[in-house]
Design a protein around this motif. Structure first.
Motif, short mmCIF file in Angstrom:
data_model
loop_
_atom_site.label_atom_id
_atom_site.label_comp_id
_atom_site.label_asym_id
_atom_site.label_seq_id
_atom_site.Cartn_x
_atom_site.Cartn_y
_atom_site.Cartn_z
N TRP A 32 0.82 -1.21 0.00
CA TRP A 32 0.00 0.00 0.00
C TRP A 32 0.86 1.27 0.00
O TRP A 32 0.39 2.33 -0.38
CB TRP A 32 -0.94 0.00 1.19
CG TRP A 32 -2.13 -0.89 1.00
CD1 TRP A 32 -2.18 -2.07 0.32
CD2 TRP A 32 -3.44 -0.68 1.50
NE1 TRP A 32 -3.42 -2.60 0.37
CE2 TRP A 32 -4.23 -1.77 1.09
CE3 TRP A 32 -4.03 0.31 2.27
CZ2 TRP A 32 -5.58 -1.88 1.41
CZ3 TRP A 32 -5.37 0.20 2.59
CH2 TRP A 32 -6.13 -0.88 2.16
N ALA A 33 2.11 1.17 0.43
CA ALA A 33 3.00 2.33 0.45
C ALA A 33 3.78 2.47 -0.85
O ALA A 33 4.40 3.51 -1.10
CB ALA A 33 3.98 2.22 1.61
N ASN A 34 3.74 1.45 -1.69
CA ASN A 34 4.52 1.48 -2.92
C ASN A 34 3.79 0.68 -4.00
O ASN A 34 4.00 -0.52 -4.13
CB ASN A 34 5.92 0.88 -2.66
CG ASN A 34 6.81 0.98 -3.86
OD1 ASN A 34 6.57 1.77 -4.77
ND2 ASN A 34 7.85 0.17 -3.88
N ASN A 35 2.92 1.37 -4.74
CA ASN A 35 2.18 0.69 -5.80
C ASN A 35 1.81 1.68 -6.90
O ASN A 35 1.77 2.90 -6.67
CB ASN A 35 0.95 -0.03 -5.23
CG ASN A 35 -0.10 0.92 -4.70
OD1 ASN A 35 -0.77 1.59 -5.47
ND2 ASN A 35 -0.27 0.96 -3.37
N ALA A 45 0.35 6.94 -9.20
CA ALA A 45 -0.44 7.70 -10.18
C ALA A 45 -1.25 8.78 -9.48
O ALA A 45 -1.34 9.92 -9.96
CB ALA A 45 -1.35 6.75 -10.96
N TRP A 46 -1.86 8.43 -8.34
CA TRP A 46 -2.66 9.41 -7.61
C TRP A 46 -1.78 10.58 -7.16
O TRP A 46 -2.16 11.75 -7.33
CB TRP A 46 -3.33 8.76 -6.40
CG TRP A 46 -4.22 9.71 -5.66
CD1 TRP A 46 -5.51 10.01 -5.93
CD2 TRP A 46 -3.84 10.53 -4.54
NE1 TRP A 46 -5.98 10.96 -5.05
CE2 TRP A 46 -4.97 11.29 -4.18
CE3 TRP A 46 -2.67 10.68 -3.81
CZ2 TRP A 46 -4.95 12.19 -3.12
CZ3 TRP A 46 -2.66 11.58 -2.76
CH2 TRP A 46 -3.78 12.33 -2.42
N ILE A 47 -0.62 10.29 -6.59
CA ILE A 47 0.28 11.35 -6.13
C ILE A 47 0.69 12.25 -7.30
O ILE A 47 0.65 13.48 -7.20
CB ILE A 47 1.51 10.76 -5.41
CG1 ILE A 47 1.09 10.21 -4.04
CG2 ILE A 47 2.62 11.80 -5.26
CD1 ILE A 47 2.19 9.45 -3.32
N SER A 48 1.07 11.65 -8.39
CA SER A 48 1.50 12.42 -9.57
C SER A 48 0.37 13.30 -10.10
O SER A 48 0.57 14.48 -10.40
CB SER A 48 1.99 11.45 -10.65
OG SER A 48 2.37 12.14 -11.79
N GLU A 49 -0.82 12.73 -10.17
CA GLU A 49 -1.99 13.47 -10.66
C GLU A 49 -2.33 14.65 -9.74
O GLU A 49 -2.59 15.77 -10.22
CB GLU A 49 -3.16 12.48 -10.71
CG GLU A 49 -4.37 12.93 -11.43
CD GLU A 49 -5.40 11.79 -11.46
OE1 GLU A 49 -6.48 11.97 -10.86
OE2 GLU A 49 -5.11 10.74 -12.05
N TRP A 68 2.72 7.86 2.64
CA TRP A 68 1.43 7.64 1.99
C TRP A 68 1.13 6.16 1.94
O TRP A 68 2.03 5.33 1.77
CB TRP A 68 1.46 8.17 0.56
CG TRP A 68 1.32 9.65 0.45
CD1 TRP A 68 2.31 10.54 0.16
CD2 TRP A 68 0.12 10.40 0.60
NE1 TRP A 68 1.79 11.82 0.13
CE2 TRP A 68 0.45 11.75 0.39
CE3 TRP A 68 -1.20 10.07 0.89
CZ2 TRP A 68 -0.50 12.77 0.47
CZ3 TRP A 68 -2.14 11.08 0.97
CH2 TRP A 68 -1.79 12.42 0.76
N GLN A 69 -0.16 5.83 2.00
CA GLN A 69 -0.65 4.47 1.78
C GLN A 69 -1.97 4.57 1.03
O GLN A 69 -2.75 5.51 1.24
CB GLN A 69 -0.87 3.75 3.11
CG GLN A 69 0.39 3.64 3.91
CD GLN A 69 0.58 2.26 4.51
OE1 GLN A 69 -0.30 1.44 4.54
NE2 GLN A 69 1.79 2.04 4.99
N TYR A 70 -2.18 3.58 0.16
CA TYR A 70 -3.41 3.55 -0.65
C TYR A 70 -3.55 2.14 -1.18
O TYR A 70 -2.57 1.55 -1.65
CB TYR A 70 -3.28 4.54 -1.80
CG TYR A 70 -4.55 4.95 -2.51
CD1 TYR A 70 -5.82 4.81 -1.95
CD2 TYR A 70 -4.46 5.52 -3.77
CE1 TYR A 70 -6.95 5.23 -2.63
CE2 TYR A 70 -5.59 5.95 -4.45
CZ TYR A 70 -6.83 5.80 -3.88
OH TYR A 70 -7.95 6.22 -4.56
N GLY A 71 -4.74 1.59 -1.08
CA GLY A 71 -4.97 0.24 -1.55
C GLY A 71 -4.54 0.06 -3.00
O GLY A 71 -4.67 0.97 -3.82
N THR A 72 -4.04 -1.12 -3.31
CA THR A 72 -3.57 -1.38 -4.67
C THR A 72 -4.71 -1.48 -5.67
O THR A 72 -4.50 -1.25 -6.86
CB THR A 72 -2.75 -2.68 -4.71
OG1 THR A 72 -3.57 -3.76 -4.22
CG2 THR A 72 -1.50 -2.56 -3.86
#
Length: 168
Positions: free
Chosen positions: A12-15, A20-24, A92-96
């Motif tokens: 979740w910390a590296n996907n 993509a979300w961070i870049s966007e 940051w964390q986000y589900g894959t």
């Protein structure tokens, strides 16, 4: 935390979805919040400017939720999380994959990396609970309206031990 949970946290910390979300959102931030005299320096003080913008632009949590993934809300969500990353050492964390069963909870969040779990012991009343602070920046934007005018974005940093002074 068992090994399976640790593996999920690493994923979740590296996907690609998180990247993509961070870049966007970084690009959206630059479009919606142009740099002016280094105002956007990821400092605690810059959160006051971000908060003022949110309070001027929106009048309720519902309005923020309606624009959660777009424009200035997504960009502000990213910026608030980045201040946590840069000032408190969160990640940051986000589900894959999207959570289709509970899309309202499918949001990026920041927390202390697992490697620092010993710095945040669980509360005495719930020893099974992970003691690390977890912040959902998008929810904190809503909280500005739910908790009232005495709640501030800078307050979200007080969850961390050794957090920078947020009174300034």
């Amino acid at each position: 935390m068992d090994e399976q949970q640790q593996d999920q946290e690493r994923e979740w910390a590296n996907n690609p979805r998180l990247d993509a979300w961070i870049s966007e959102q970084r690009a959206a931030f630059n479009a919606h919040f142009p740099l002016e005299a280094d105002d956007w320096d990821f400092s605690i003080e810059s959160l006051d400017r971000l908060e003022a913008f949110i309070r001027r632009r929106f009048s309720s949590c519902e309005e923020i939720k309606a624009e959660r993934d777009s424009g200035p809300v997504g960009a502000a969500t990213w910026y608030l999380g980045e201040v946590h990353v840069r000032t408190a050492g969160a990640q940051w964390q986000y589900g894959t994959e999207p959570d289709l069963a509970a899309p309202e909870y499918d949001q990026p969040y920041v927390t202390i990396p697992y490697e620092r779990i010993d710095e945040y012991p669980p509360a005495d009343d719930d020893p099974a609970q992970d003691g690390r602070p977890l912040t959902v920046p998008g929810d904190e934007l809503c909280a500005l309206f739910l908790r009232g005018p005495d709640h501030h974005l800078r307050d979200t940093l007080t969850r961390y031990h050794g957090a920078p002074d947020t009174d300034g």
